[in-house]
Design a protein around this motif. Structure first.
Motif, short mmCIF file in Angstrom:
data_model
loop_
_atom_site.label_atom_id
_atom_site.label_comp_id
_atom_site.label_asym_id
_atom_site.label_seq_id
_atom_site.Cartn_x
_atom_site.Cartn_y
_atom_site.Cartn_z
N UNK A 13 0.86 -1.18 0.00
CA UNK A 13 0.00 0.00 0.00
C UNK A 13 0.90 1.23 0.00
N UNK A 14 0.75 2.09 -1.02
CA UNK A 14 1.65 3.23 -1.18
C UNK A 14 0.84 4.51 -1.35
N UNK A 15 1.19 5.52 -0.55
CA UNK A 15 0.53 6.82 -0.64
C UNK A 15 1.33 7.79 -1.48
N UNK A 16 0.62 8.62 -2.28
CA UNK A 16 1.27 9.60 -3.15
C UNK A 16 0.51 10.92 -3.07
N UNK A 17 1.21 12.02 -3.25
CA UNK A 17 0.59 13.35 -3.27
C UNK A 17 1.05 14.11 -4.51
N UNK A 18 0.45 15.29 -4.73
CA UNK A 18 0.98 16.17 -5.77
C UNK A 18 2.12 17.00 -5.18
N UNK A 19 2.58 18.00 -5.91
CA UNK A 19 3.72 18.78 -5.44
C UNK A 19 3.32 20.05 -4.69
N UNK A 20 2.04 20.20 -4.39
CA UNK A 20 1.59 21.37 -3.64
C UNK A 20 1.88 21.15 -2.15
N UNK A 21 2.60 22.05 -1.50
CA UNK A 21 2.92 21.84 -0.08
C UNK A 21 1.64 21.85 0.78
N UNK A 73 7.04 10.31 -6.97
CA UNK A 73 6.73 9.35 -8.03
C UNK A 73 5.41 9.75 -8.71
N UNK A 74 5.43 10.87 -9.43
CA UNK A 74 4.19 11.35 -10.05
C UNK A 74 3.72 10.43 -11.17
N UNK A 75 2.41 10.31 -11.30
CA UNK A 75 1.83 9.55 -12.40
C UNK A 75 1.48 10.44 -13.57
#
Length: 265
Positions: free
Chosen positions: A185-193, A238-240
């Protein structure tokens, strides 16, 4: 007046004094070149006796059977004929069967079948519930990847699961029970702080907390064995998609659940 008697120096013979020594080197070079070409010529000649012997052997082999084009048995015809003429004669032992698959190889094959069935069920579930915009399934080299959009999992900047996420996670949990595979299970976000009022220091903490929330649901709410899970948070590393657009950032805010192609120890 008498002239003094001057002794004449003897004339040097031509070739003395080393002026013609190059002829010796030149002659040696020509001799070596001649030997080289003689050796090369000898190596290029076929042994005619051996060539004739091989040719006769091949002709005898291919002429020993009837014609394959005439529905015959080709080069095996002679052996088959002898077998029919003398059925009591000892026959050659049949080739041994291929080595049986090992227990682990059988387990991997069974797992591939289970993963294929699992993917088919999830795809059908997504289609029936019209979740194509929020759930994406892909068969990747490392396993079956299920990408969940954050908009139906979490509120912006939070890691607490929305009530609407429960049916999907419950369905996944019911399918995980029958799989002999590890689940990442891996969590990802965008680049907005994260905002200054956020409970999380940065996107690293936010992405990790979101992955942990999904993991907690499987363990605490669904009662799955925690030994079969692993989790991580990758923030925006790791952006998609491209973070330069709203659509790209929306795709990057996600949780990926991957059923790995590896057997449990």
């Amino acid at each position: 007046m008498r002239q003094p008697n001057r002794r004449r120096r003897p004339l040097r013979k031509e070739g003395e004094g080393g002026r013609d020594r190059w002829l010796i080197t030149y002659a040696d070079l020509i001799t070596l070149l001649l030997i080289f070409f003689v050796v090369m010529y000898a190596m290029s000649q076929l042994d005619s006796d051996k060539y004739q012997l091989v040719t006769q052997s091949l002709q005898a082999t291919f002429q020993s059977g009837d014609s394959i084009l005439e529905m015959g048995s080709g080069i095996t015809g002679k052996a088959d004929t002898e077998k029919h003429k003398n059925p009591d004669a000892p026959q050659a032992e049949p080739e041994a069967p291929a080595e049986a698959m090992t227990e682990r190889e059988l387990a991997f094959r069974d797992q591939e079948k289970a993963l294929s069935d699992f993917m088919a069920v999830i795809e059908q579930y997504v289609k029936e519930h019209q979740l194509e915009e929020d759930i994406f399934i892909a068969d990747e080299p490392r396993g079956i990847a299920i990408t969940l959009s954050d908009r139906f999992l979490f509120d912006t900047g939070h890691a607490e699961l929305k009530p609407g996420a429960a049916p999907v996670l419950t369905k996944l949990a019911s399918l995980f029970e029958g799989l002999d595979a590890a689940i990442s299970i891996e969590g990802h976000t965008d680049n907005v702080p994260v905002s200054r009022w956020s409970s999380y220091k940065d996107n690293w903490e936010l992405s990790g907390a979101r992955a942990m929330s999904v993991l907690r649901y499987f363990i605490d709410e669904s009662g799955l064995d925690p030994a079969g899970f692993q989790y991580a948070g990758y923030a925006d590393t790791r952006p998609a998609a491209d973070n330069a657009t709203d659509e790209g950032r929306r795709k990057n805010r996600r949780v990926e659940i991957t059923v790995l192609r590896q057997l449990q120890q």
